[in-house]
Design a protein around this motif. Structure first.
Motif, PDB file in Angstrom:
ATOM      1  N   GLU A  53       0.813  -1.216   0.000  1.00 37.61           N
ATOM      2  CA  GLU A  53       0.000   0.000   0.000  1.00 37.61           C
ATOM      3  C   GLU A  53       0.847   1.266   0.000  1.00 37.61           C
ATOM      4  O   GLU A  53       0.350   2.341   0.309  1.00 37.61           O
ATOM      5  N   LEU A  54       2.153   1.127  -0.305  1.00 35.74           N
ATOM      6  CA  LEU A  54       3.040   2.289  -0.290  1.00 35.74           C
ATOM      7  C   LEU A  54       3.527   2.593  -1.696  1.00 35.74           C
ATOM      8  O   LEU A  54       3.585   1.715  -2.552  1.00 35.74           O
ATOM      9  N   SER A  55       3.913   3.833  -1.916  1.00 37.64           N
ATOM     10  CA  SER A  55       4.530   4.189  -3.189  1.00 37.64           C
ATOM     11  C   SER A  55       5.994   3.792  -3.157  1.00 37.64           C
ATOM     12  O   SER A  55       6.546   3.458  -2.104  1.00 37.64           O
ATOM     13  N   GLY A  56       6.633   3.848  -4.317  1.00 37.86           N
ATOM     14  CA  GLY A  56       8.039   3.447  -4.392  1.00 37.86           C
ATOM     15  C   GLY A  56       8.925   4.226  -3.436  1.00 37.86           C
ATOM     16  O   GLY A  56       9.742   3.661  -2.721  1.00 37.86           O
ATOM     17  N   GLY A  57       8.733   5.538  -3.406  1.00 34.57           N
ATOM     18  CA  GLY A  57       9.563   6.360  -2.540  1.00 34.57           C
ATOM     19  C   GLY A  57       9.336   6.041  -1.066  1.00 34.57           C
ATOM     20  O   GLY A  57      10.282   5.972  -0.285  1.00 34.57           O
ATOM     21  N   GLN A  58       8.068   5.803  -0.709  1.00 32.92           N
ATOM     22  CA  GLN A  58       7.763   5.458   0.688  1.00 32.92           C
ATOM     23  C   GLN A  58       8.373   4.112   1.056  1.00 32.92           C
ATOM     24  O   GLN A  58       8.909   3.937   2.146  1.00 32.92           O
ATOM     25  N   ARG A  59       8.315   3.161   0.110  1.00 38.68           N
ATOM     26  CA  ARG A  59       8.912   1.854   0.397  1.00 38.68           C
ATOM     27  C   ARG A  59      10.406   1.983   0.649  1.00 38.68           C
ATOM     28  O   ARG A  59      10.948   1.368   1.557  1.00 38.68           O
ATOM     29  N   GLN A  60      11.065   2.806  -0.161  1.00 40.79           N
ATOM     30  CA  GLN A  60      12.508   2.930   0.015  1.00 40.79           C
ATOM     31  C   GLN A  60      12.832   3.626   1.337  1.00 40.79           C
ATOM     32  O   GLN A  60      13.820   3.315   1.983  1.00 40.79           O
ATOM     33  N   ARG A  61      11.986   4.539   1.760  1.00 43.82           N
ATOM     34  CA  ARG A  61      12.161   5.157   3.073  1.00 43.82           C
ATOM     35  C   ARG A  61      12.083   4.111   4.165  1.00 43.82           C
ATOM     36  O   ARG A  61      12.887   4.106   5.102  1.00 43.82           O
ATOM     37  N   VAL A  62      11.088   3.230   4.055  1.00 41.58           N
ATOM     38  CA  VAL A  62      10.948   2.175   5.060  1.00 41.58           C
ATOM     39  C   VAL A  62      12.186   1.283   5.056  1.00 41.58           C
ATOM     40  O   VAL A  62      12.705   0.903   6.113  1.00 41.58           O
ATOM     41  N   ALA A  63      12.674   0.986   3.843  1.00 44.84           N
ATOM     42  CA  ALA A  63      13.864   0.132   3.753  1.00 44.84           C
ATOM     43  C   ALA A  63      15.055   0.802   4.434  1.00 44.84           C
ATOM     44  O   ALA A  63      15.844   0.153   5.120  1.00 44.84           O
ATOM     45  N   ILE A  64      15.172   2.105   4.264  1.00 43.83           N
ATOM     46  CA  ILE A  64      16.250   2.831   4.943  1.00 43.83           C
ATOM     47  C   ILE A  64      16.007   2.783   6.450  1.00 43.83           C
ATOM     48  O   ILE A  64      16.933   2.590   7.236  1.00 43.83           O
ATOM     49  N   GLY A  65      14.741   2.928   6.832  1.00 46.15           N
ATOM     50  CA  GLY A  65      14.401   2.872   8.251  1.00 46.15           C
ATOM     51  C   GLY A  65      14.787   1.549   8.886  1.00 46.15           C
ATOM     52  O   GLY A  65      15.215   1.499  10.034  1.00 46.15           O
ATOM     53  N   ARG A  66      14.660   0.487   8.135  1.00 45.19           N
ATOM     54  CA  ARG A  66      15.006  -0.829   8.657  1.00 45.19           C
ATOM     55  C   ARG A  66      16.500  -0.905   8.998  1.00 45.19           C
ATOM     56  O   ARG A  66      16.900  -1.591   9.937  1.00 45.19           O
ATOM     57  N   ALA A  67      17.306  -0.218   8.191  1.00 49.66           N
ATOM     58  CA  ALA A  67      18.734  -0.172   8.522  1.00 49.66           C
ATOM     59  C   ALA A  67      18.964   0.763   9.708  1.00 49.66           C
ATOM     60  O   ALA A  67      19.813   0.520  10.560  1.00 49.66           O
ATOM     61  N   LEU A  68      18.159   1.812   9.749  1.00 52.67           N
ATOM     62  CA  LEU A  68      18.329   2.854  10.776  1.00 52.67           C
ATOM     63  C   LEU A  68      18.079   2.315  12.187  1.00 52.67           C
ATOM     64  O   LEU A  68      18.831   2.596  13.111  1.00 52.67           O
ATOM     65  N   VAL A  69      17.010   1.521  12.360  1.00 53.82           N
ATOM     66  CA  VAL A  69      16.659   1.060  13.703  1.00 53.82           C
ATOM     67  C   VAL A  69      17.724   0.143  14.283  1.00 53.82           C
ATOM     68  O   VAL A  69      17.786  -0.049  15.491  1.00 53.82           O
ATOM     69  N   ARG A  70      18.537  -0.441  13.437  1.00 55.09           N
ATOM     70  CA  ARG A  70      19.505  -1.410  13.958  1.00 55.09           C
ATOM     71  C   ARG A  70      20.698  -0.717  14.598  1.00 55.09           C
ATOM     72  O   ARG A  70      21.550  -1.375  15.179  1.00 55.09           O
TER      73      ARG A  70
END
Ligand SMILES: Nc1ncnc2c1ncn2[C@@H]1O[C@H](COP(=O)(O)OP(=O)(O)OP(=O)(O)O)[C@@H](O)[C@H]1O
Ligand SMILES: [Mg+2]
Lengths: 313, 362
Positions: B134-151
């Motif tokens: 349910e996300l756009s491409g840019g939003q998905r990539q933000r989430v992917a960056i976030g996944r690295a960020l939380v670690r």
């Protein structure tokens, strides 16, 4: 005329304008009786009749009493509907040794099919996942052996397996038959799962590894939830395949454990007494009902699984 | 400056195919390093080696001074962002972010805190309850960056994170990644084949070809003084103009003779003495050629305009000189009709000269 522009239009010009306005517009009309449609629907109708007619005869015959059957009109609907043959087929038809109908075979088949399906799918999906995502030493060789295994005719292996089961002391038991079904389903199911898992994006697996997930966590938390459709496909394959199996059922079990298909054969082919066509028909429909039911139910599940976006990223 | 990631003598083979050979690379703490190169040159392979997703054939990898050559990916202190986002499709954004932490058995309070912080930095709070589909491409990539960020890792690895996005979104997210780097000050290793991304983001760029680093330097050095012909041709759009010729002398000065047209080299800062008759390639960037501007010290030659490509801020002229096509970049408001004769002035101080045989800079 109020519009000065229209003053210049000649009679011929006005026709041209009207043509332009009344020309094709919007959705193109579909002719319902085109040659193509007649071909398509005609073929479909004939094919449907071809498959439905025998079913019709079976259902109709199973609802008639014997005197009515002897009249010989196999297509005529029953004058007097009776469920006697169904009851007899289920509970009291004789199979040579005992006279408790198909019910014993039904429960045997259930006890064979459910564990075989569950165990073979569980093992094959893990195999397929390991082969697709974890390249271990010898995985290529293992895969080649599996593919070859998928093409070896069953008949070649029956006698060796009988000996192996006998040595293990489980020849003639349900456990033995379940093991046989699990093993024979393995090559094709593993291939099915491996090819499905290979088609999932590899980066998903890499991301999960970076997130620290191990072999089982990735399988259970990432791969399984994404694989509902392929599990349903494997389930359909296994349930129908094992339920319809006759050969292994005869070879690897004793009469008290015969699956439904074998018992059906014994009822239909029993030589004592008169041929009770209505009971035979009812027994056949009963035996075929389970695969039919599985197709209807899981077919819808399958479609829903895809529609729910289970496979889309 | 301490070294954050250090790669020593790394080799990697896929069976008989050798992708990386004896590669050495030192990346400083907090540095933004871009790996740039054509498709198939081994950028992703190198990144996967650093991440621990590929078993290397030889060499060592150190992260934060610790030898991680045999460590599992999760124990290396890295986070990775992939080109295809690689979000877990059946989990919500929140679950995607927290999955790694849950696997690592981080306390729930801490997980919530980190997810909230990452969501705030990346402006994805309203999306936390959604599924990736349910996300756009840019939003998905933000989430992917976030996944690295939380670690909470020391090193971020990006494998072409913006290639799947459209041009506008790409430039937006590019700025965002740069901002992220400035505020977090983590080490980042970023793979791309987009030279604009490389030039705008990098502290240093490593230009790769065939598994070998051709040049490792800051963007301006890479752009201004490329070490060899490959780097010179790879960086810059439109690409550098190349003229094959030989070293000669004219009026006592060293020149490059390109099919009878002489380019005076007396302003070129050559590294070694040039030999007469040496076969060379002269490279001049499109913006280092002037059109009809009598500036002192330029090497002038007449030419004829063939095609004009106005691009708004710039105007790109295609001309022919000594039988070779040349591109020249001039200001957008200066227009030339086809077939206009002009005088080209070459800025030899900014030019590059390569040996035709070794292809190295002279
Ligand atoms: N699993 C593999 N088996 C064999 N060869 C491989 C494998 N993976 C990659 N290669 C080869 O290694 C080389 C480098 O691949 P790599 O994916 O690192 O390229 P890349 O620089 O990331 O390219 P791109 O810009 O297209 O992503 C390629 O020539 C590729 O064919
Ligand atoms: Mg790549």
């Amino acid at each position: 005329m109020a519009n000065p522009g229209s003053l210049a239009i000649t009679v011929a010009g006005a026709d041209a304008v009207r043509d332009e306005l009344s020309g094709p517009r919007g959705r193109r009309p579909q002719r319902s009786f085109s040659g193509r449609n007649i071909m398509i629907y005609g073929t479909l109708l004939i094919a449907a009749l071809y498959y439905l007619l025998p079913l019709y005869v079976m259902v109709v015959t199973s609802l008639k009493g014997m005197p009515e059957i002897r009249l010989g009109n196999i297509f005529s609907p029953p004058v007097e509907i009776t469920f006697e043959p169904w009851a007899k087929a289920w509970a009291s038809a004789c199979t040579g040794l005992n006279c408790d109908g198909l019910s014993r075979g039904f429960w045997n088949s259930v006890r064979i099919t459910i564990p075989s399906t569950v165990i073979s799918i569980a093992i094959a999906s893990i195999n397929g996942y390991a082969l697709a995502n974890w390249r271990f030493k010898g995985s290529e060789v293992f895969f080649t052996i599996l593919i070859v295994g998928a093409f070896i005719p069953y008949q070649v292996m029956i006698y060796p397996i009988v000996i192996v089961l006998r040595e293990m002391g489980i020849y003639g038991t349900l456990t033995g038959l379940v093991i046989v079904h699990t093993i024979f389903g393995m090559p094709i199911l593993t291939l099915l799962f491996r090819n499905y898992f290979v088609s999932l994006p590899e980066e998903l697996f890499k991301a999960a590894r970076i997130d620290g997930a191990g072999f089982w966590t990735i399988y259970l938390k990432i791969m399984l939830p994404m694989s509902l459709p392929i599990f349903v496909v494997a389930m359909i394959l296994q349930i129908t395949g094992i339920w319809n199996d006759f050969l292994f059922g005869v070879v690897f079990t004793r009469p008290e454990y015969y699956p439904m298909t074998v018992q059906l054969n014994n009822i239909v082919n029993s030589v004592q007494g008169v041929k009770e066509y209505n009971v035979n028909m009812a027994a056949t429909i009963l035996t075929g009902a389970v695969p039919l039911f599985v197709y209807f139910v899981s077919g819808r599940l399958f479609v829903r699984g895809i529609a729910a976006g289970a496979v889309k990223g | 400056m301490t070294s954050s990631v250090s790669i020593r003598d790394l080799s990697l083979n896929f069976g008989a195919v050798s992708v990386l050979q004896h590669l050495d690379l030192e990346i400083a703490d907090g540095e933004f390093l871009v790996l740039l190169g054509a498709s198939g040159c081994g950028k992703s392979t190198l990144l996967n080696c650093i991440a621990g997703l590929l078993d290397i054939s030889d060499g060592q990898i150190f992260i934060k001074g610790k030898n991680v050559t045999w460590e599992e990916p999760k124990d290396r202190g890295i986070g990775m962002v992939f080109q295809s986002y690689a979000l877990y499709p059946q989990m919500t954004v929140e679950k995607n972010l927290s999955f790694g932490l849950q696997v690592a058995k981080v306390p729930q309070v801490e997980i919530d805190k980190r997810v909230a912080r990452a969501a705030e930095i990346l402006q994805i709070q309203p999306l936390l309850k959604r599924k990736p589909a349910e996300l756009s491409g840019g939003q998905r990539q933000r989430v992917a960056i976030g996944r690295a960020l939380v670690r909470d890792v020391d090193v971020f690895l990006f494998d072409e994170p913006l290639s799947n996005l459209d041009a506008k979104l790409r430039s937006e997210l590019r700025v965002e990644i740069k901002r992220l780097h400035q505020s977090l000050k983590n080490t980042m290793i970023y793979v791309t084949h987009d030279q604009i991304e490389a030039l705008t983001l990098a502290d240093r760029i490593a230009v790769m070809k065939g598994g070998v680093i051709q040049q490792l330097a800051d963007p301006m050095t890479i752009y201004g003084t490329p070490e060899n012909l490959f780097v010179a041709g790879f960086i810059g759009s439109p690409s550098m103009n190349f003229f094959r010729g030989s070293i000669g002398r004219k009026d006592g000065r060293p020149v490059v003779d390109v099919g009878g047209v002489a380019f005076d080299l007396s302003r070129y800062p050559s590294r070694a003495p040039l030999k007469d008759g040496q076969a060379v390639v002269l490279g001049v960037r499109p913006e280092h050629i002037r059109v009809d501007e009598p500036v002192e010290g330029l090497v002038s030659h007449p030419a004829t305009v063939e095609i004009e490509e106005p691009m708004g801020a710039d105007n790109l002229l295609w001309l022919k000189l000594a039988g070779q096509p040349i591109s020249v970049r001039i200001a957008g408001q200066r227009r030339y009709a086809p077939n206009t004769p002009v005088t080209l002035g070459f800025d030899m101080a900014s030019a590059s000269l390569f040996d035709a045989g070794t292809e190295n800079r002279l």
